[in-house]
Design an enzyme around this catalytic site. Structure first.
Site, PDB file in Angstrom:
ATOM      1  N   CYS A  94      23.900 -37.439  -3.685  1.00  0.00           N
ATOM      2  CA  CYS A  94      24.142 -37.214  -2.261  1.00  0.00           C
ATOM      3  C   CYS A  94      24.280 -38.510  -1.460  1.00  0.00           C
ATOM      4  O   CYS A  94      25.280 -39.201  -1.608  1.00  0.00           O
ATOM      5  CB  CYS A  94      23.064 -36.290  -1.713  1.00  0.00           C
ATOM      6  N   HIS A 191      21.675 -31.624  -5.129  1.00  0.00           N
ATOM      7  CA  HIS A 191      20.604 -32.186  -4.340  1.00  0.00           C
ATOM      8  C   HIS A 191      19.337 -32.522  -5.106  1.00  0.00           C
ATOM      9  O   HIS A 191      19.002 -31.829  -6.065  1.00  0.00           O
ATOM     10  CB  HIS A 191      20.247 -31.032  -3.406  1.00  0.00           C
TER      11      HIS A 191
HETATM   12  N1  GLN Z   1      23.374 -38.371   5.164  1.00  0.00           N
HETATM   13  C1  GLN Z   1      24.333 -37.895   4.216  1.00  0.00           C
HETATM   14  C2  GLN Z   1      25.127 -36.692   4.700  1.00  0.00           C
HETATM   15  O1  GLN Z   1      24.645 -35.912   5.494  1.00  0.00           O
HETATM   16  C3  GLN Z   1      23.651 -37.565   2.898  1.00  0.00           C
HETATM   17  C4  GLN Z   1      22.685 -36.420   3.026  1.00  0.00           C
HETATM   18  C5  GLN Z   1      21.861 -36.187   1.801  1.00  0.00           C
HETATM   19  O2  GLN Z   1      21.543 -37.096   1.035  1.00  0.00           O
HETATM   20  N2  GLN Z   1      21.475 -34.950   1.599  1.00  0.00           N
HETATM   21  O3  GLN Z   1      26.248 -36.501   4.292  1.00  0.00           O
END
Ligand code: GLN
Length: 238
Positions: A94, A191
């Site tokens: 992510c 995730h």
């Molecule tokens: N901040 C990033 C986004 O919203 C990654 C989010 C995350 O790691 N879940 O795209």
């Protein structure tokens, strides 16, 4: 198996561990140890230098602020980049996945990435939250990806990388493809502790890191059950 110690580096748990990302470290270490591979775990906070010699680097998810700070510190550090040039493997989840590319958005601003893989990320029309599933690139020879996603970004792949999977449920990069891989780098929007549902990806990283074509099979009853439940849930939406 008798082997030299496998060095696993958990990158910046103080910034990029928002979603139980530590699970990936525990799963990799456990699956290595069950094959008799000795493991050294190195947890590196963001105010410390990253070792430039290790076998697998794990970089997790995070909110926009910590993600932007982590990217700045990783660019200044340079250790992970040097290690990958020498053949280290990376699992990036992510926010960690986005920041390996050329650029990404955090809190409305475009941020420089580490330029380690040919991807760039921007913002999507809505947040992608929910089950994520896909058929993994057949060249990797893995079962379908099963995960949960929660991100605002959308990711565009350049010619220098391959999608990790073709999306069957959820959004991933853009509703069509999910994640990316290049060399020994795997990035995914699945995730947090993504390896709990995808132990085959853990074994892919272990095979890359050890140079073995095969590893002894393990009892994957629990992760198979979890995958089965989630796959059934997306096949029959409530
Ligand atoms: N901040 C990033 C986004 O919203 C990654 C989010 C995350 O790691 N879940 O795209």
């Amino acid at each position: 198996m008798s082997e030299s110690t496998l060095r696993l580096v958990w990158v910046y748990p103080d910034l990029l561990s928002t979603y139980g990302d530590r699970g990936n470290l525990l799963i990799l270490a456990r699956r290595a140890q069950q094959r008799g591979l000795p493991v050294e775990i190195v947890e590196v906070r963001s105010d410390r230098p990253l070792p430039a010699t290790a076998d697998i680097y794990l970089i997790g998810g995070g909110e926009d602020g910590p993600q932007a700070l982590a990217a700045q510190r990783l660019i200044a550090d340079g250790g992970m980049h040097r290690a990958v040039n020498q053949g280290a493997a990376v699992l990036a989840v992510c926010a960690g996945y986005q920041l390996l590319g050329t650029s990404f958005y955090a809190k409305g601003a475009r941020c420089h990435g580490l330029n380690m893989i040919d991807i760039s990320s921007d913002r999507g029309p809505s947040r992608a939250v929910g089950e994520l599933a896909g058929e993994i690139d057949p060249r990797l020879g893995l079962p379908p990806l099963s995960g949960f996603e929660n991100h605002g970004g959308r990711t565009h792949l350049g010619p220098g990388v391959s999608p990790l999977a073709r999306v069957t449920t959820g959004i991933g990069n853009d509703g069509q493809t999910e994640g990316a891989w290049h060399g020994k780098i795997v990035g995914t929007y699945s995730h947090g502790p993504a390896l709990s549902r995808n132990p085959a990806i853990a074994d892919l990283l272990l095979r890359w890191a050890t140079g073995h074509d095969r590893l002894p099979a393990l009892d994957d009853t629990w992760s198979d059950r979890l995958r089965g439940e989630r796959m059934a849930a997306v096949a029959r939406p409530a």
